[in-house]
Design a protein around this motif. Structure first.
Motif, PDB file in Angstrom:
ATOM      1  N   GLY A 156      19.530  -5.487 -72.404  1.00 56.40           N
ATOM      2  CA  GLY A 156      18.168  -6.035 -72.350  1.00 56.40           C
ATOM      3  C   GLY A 156      18.149  -7.414 -71.699  1.00 56.40           C
ATOM      4  O   GLY A 156      19.194  -7.975 -71.374  1.00 56.40           O
ATOM      5  N   SER A 157      16.939  -7.958 -71.528  1.00 61.08           N
ATOM      6  CA  SER A 157      16.858  -9.292 -70.937  1.00 61.08           C
ATOM      7  C   SER A 157      16.944 -10.340 -72.043  1.00 61.08           C
ATOM      8  O   SER A 157      16.770 -10.035 -73.229  1.00 61.08           O
ATOM      9  N   SER A 158      17.230 -11.574 -71.651  1.00 61.79           N
ATOM     10  CA  SER A 158      17.382 -12.611 -72.677  1.00 61.79           C
ATOM     11  C   SER A 158      16.069 -12.864 -73.381  1.00 61.79           C
ATOM     12  O   SER A 158      14.992 -12.604 -72.858  1.00 61.79           O
ATOM     13  N   SER A 159      16.207 -13.399 -74.587  1.00 61.14           N
ATOM     14  CA  SER A 159      15.038 -13.612 -75.444  1.00 61.14           C
ATOM     15  C   SER A 159      14.326 -14.907 -75.055  1.00 61.14           C
ATOM     16  O   SER A 159      14.967 -15.853 -74.607  1.00 61.14           O
ATOM     17  N   GLN A 160      13.035 -14.939 -75.206  1.00 60.86           N
ATOM     18  CA  GLN A 160      12.296 -16.185 -74.939  1.00 60.86           C
ATOM     19  C   GLN A 160      12.417 -17.136 -76.124  1.00 60.86           C
ATOM     20  O   GLN A 160      12.491 -18.352 -75.961  1.00 60.86           O
ATOM     21  N   ILE A 161      12.431 -16.563 -77.325  1.00 60.47           N
ATOM     22  CA  ILE A 161      12.433 -17.382 -78.545  1.00 60.47           C
ATOM     23  C   ILE A 161      13.823 -17.390 -79.158  1.00 60.47           C
ATOM     24  O   ILE A 161      14.504 -16.355 -79.186  1.00 60.47           O
ATOM     25  N   LEU A 162      14.240 -18.535 -79.644  1.00 58.24           N
ATOM     26  CA  LEU A 162      15.562 -18.646 -80.274  1.00 58.24           C
ATOM     27  C   LEU A 162      15.630 -17.729 -81.499  1.00 58.24           C
ATOM     28  O   LEU A 162      14.754 -17.782 -82.365  1.00 58.24           O
ATOM     29  N   HIS A 163      16.664 -16.893 -81.541  1.00 57.46           N
ATOM     30  CA  HIS A 163      16.851 -15.960 -82.659  1.00 57.46           C
ATOM     31  C   HIS A 163      18.087 -16.306 -83.467  1.00 57.46           C
ATOM     32  O   HIS A 163      18.996 -16.984 -82.976  1.00 57.46           O
ATOM     33  N   GLU A 164      18.097 -15.810 -84.704  1.00 58.54           N
ATOM     34  CA  GLU A 164      19.276 -15.922 -85.564  1.00 58.54           C
ATOM     35  C   GLU A 164      19.635 -14.530 -86.048  1.00 58.54           C
ATOM     36  O   GLU A 164      18.763 -13.670 -86.191  1.00 58.54           O
ATOM     37  N   VAL A 165      20.928 -14.321 -86.274  1.00 55.97           N
ATOM     38  CA  VAL A 165      21.356 -13.037 -86.827  1.00 55.97           C
ATOM     39  C   VAL A 165      22.509 -13.287 -87.807  1.00 55.97           C
ATOM     40  O   VAL A 165      23.366 -14.135 -87.555  1.00 55.97           O
ATOM     41  N   TYR A 166      22.471 -12.588 -88.936  1.00 52.38           N
ATOM     42  CA  TYR A 166      23.492 -12.740 -89.985  1.00 52.38           C
ATOM     43  C   TYR A 166      24.487 -11.585 -89.892  1.00 52.38           C
ATOM     44  O   TYR A 166      24.088 -10.425 -89.844  1.00 52.38           O
ATOM     45  N   VAL A 167      25.764 -11.917 -89.865  1.00 55.41           N
ATOM     46  CA  VAL A 167      26.807 -10.878 -89.811  1.00 55.41           C
ATOM     47  C   VAL A 167      27.995 -11.305 -90.677  1.00 55.41           C
ATOM     48  O   VAL A 167      28.297 -12.494 -90.762  1.00 55.41           O
ATOM     49  N   PRO A 168      28.685 -10.343 -91.301  1.00 54.27           N
ATOM     50  CA  PRO A 168      29.853 -10.710 -92.100  1.00 54.27           C
ATOM     51  C   PRO A 168      31.057 -11.068 -91.222  1.00 54.27           C
ATOM     52  O   PRO A 168      31.321 -10.391 -90.226  1.00 54.27           O
ATOM     53  N   ILE A 169      31.765 -12.114 -91.618  1.00 51.09           N
ATOM     54  CA  ILE A 169      32.971 -12.533 -90.890  1.00 51.09           C
ATOM     55  C   ILE A 169      34.152 -11.716 -91.412  1.00 51.09           C
ATOM     56  O   ILE A 169      34.316 -11.524 -92.619  1.00 51.09           O
ATOM     57  N   MET A 170      34.966 -11.217 -90.475  1.00 54.19           N
ATOM     58  CA  MET A 170      36.101 -10.356 -90.839  1.00 54.19           C
ATOM     59  C   MET A 170      37.391 -11.163 -90.826  1.00 54.19           C
ATOM     60  O   MET A 170      37.454 -12.216 -90.206  1.00 54.19           O
TER      61      MET A 170
END
Ligand code: 4AZ
Length: 347
Positions: A227-241
């Motif tokens: 996809g194309s880059s986002s206009q608005i700053l996003h956050e995403v939560y992921v577990p660290i391995m």
């Protein structure tokens, strides 16, 4: 981002087909001495052979040269790091609030967005080496307080030029080992605090694996693979391995060096993606945010058993200290019980 992607693709394709180390010697602003170029090419050459013969490049960070004129840091004013700019509260992520991550920087090349970065003190942002490798320092811009790239008046962003590009000398564009860089902003010092809303992120403690922690990644990268880059700053939560677990994924175990940290769900679904490169993966420790990773690489985005791979920031603490000795470090970790309310604390 497409420039970066193309560069990565060209580099990888060239490396696999021509079977020679690839080094793109463009960096007009700094670190361009002929001696360094040959050293970097040498490091690439060694890394390439290590990849071929299957030795994991897990060496400690190389001793830093003395790149900057140190200041007397005992005279530095106190500086608090890690405080979110908004009190309440990518692929599979959420839009952030305006100024929620007040250290988040957007990198531009010839005026166009292409990577993320994080402010770590008054003068330096941290990013990925692959965001500077092959790019001319004088054409890189650093924007603080950006939120919505399509709007000019929502957050009063501030633009900086770059006076120095410090790419880790052990960076390998074929293996992505040591994918970390610092950019010195062309300023006497960024003003932190309630006047500007800018605060730096905290650096992590040494030695911790962060396995089992929840990582938060922020960026303007694509919200789905391709996809194309986002206009608005996003956050995403992921577990660290753990790195052991990361070596049991679809990735060839030799690719995951001790300088990397992986994060993601076994089933994928949430991840960083194209355009997030160079930006931070944080952990929130008692509400202060620490940068534990720099978005580096991954096969696709949010694919099962192909987690996002990040440069492990706590392997580079001496390197950061040596290369930013001309600025005041930011060492007071924000604590809501001892610091004033967010936005009014004395910085
Ligand atoms: C990129 O090209 C990129 N899924 C960033 C992160 C990941 C893959 C690619 C990890 O900027």
């Amino acid at each position: 981002m497409w420039t970066a992607l193309c560069l990565i693709t060209v580099t990888l394709v060239a490396a696999s087909h021509q079977r020679i180390p690839v080094y793109v010697p463009i960096n007009a602003n700094a670190n361009t001495a002929a001696g360094e170029l040959s050293q970097a090419a040498y490091v690439d050459y060694v890394n390439w052979w290590q990849n071929i013969i299957g030795i994991i490049s897990n060496t400690e960070e190389p001793a830093a040269e003395a790149p900057v004129t140190p200041i007397d840091q005992s005279t530095c004013p106190p500086c608090t790091c890690g405080a979110l700019g908004t009190k309440n509260r990518i692929v599979g992520g959420n839009p952030t609030y305006v100024r929620q991550y007040p250290w988040m920087a957007m990198l531009t090349y010839k005026g166009k967005f292409y990577c993320g970065a994080s402010l770590i003190n008054h003068k330096y942002v941290m990013t990925a080496a692959h965001c500077v490798h092959g790019f001319e320092g004088k054409k890189i811009g650093v924007r603080l307080l950006e939120h919505d790239r399509s709007s000019n008046d929502e957050s009063k962003h501030i633009d900086f030029k770059v006076s120095r590009v410090i790419k880790h000398k052990g960076y390998s564009p074929t293996s992505y080992n040591n994918d970390i860089a610092l950019l010195r902003l062309d300023t006497e010092g960024v003003e932190f605090g309630p006047n500007t809303g800018i605060h730096p992120v905290c650096l992590p403690v040494e030695g911790k694996s962060f396995s089992g922690y929840e990582g938060v990644i922020t960026g303007w990268g694509a919200k789905k693979q391709g996809g194309s880059s986002s206009q608005i700053l996003h956050e995403v939560y992921v577990p660290i391995m753990s790195n052991d677990d990361c070596r049991k994924t679809e990735y060839d175990q030799k690719r995951i060096t001790n300088n990397m940290i992986c994060a993601g769900y076994p089933e994928g679904q949430k991840d960083s993606c194209q355009g997030d490169s160079g930006g931070p993966m944080h952990i929130a420790n008692n509400t202060a945010y620490h940068i534990v990773g720099v978005v580096s690489w991954g096969e696709g985005c949010a694919q099962a058993n192909r987690p996002g791979v990040y440069s492990r920031v706590n392997r580079y603490l001496n390197w950061v200290a040596n290369n930013t000795a001309d600025s005041c470090p930011c060492t007071n970790v924000y604590s809501p019980s001892t610091d004033a309310a967010v936005g009014t604390a004395a910085y």
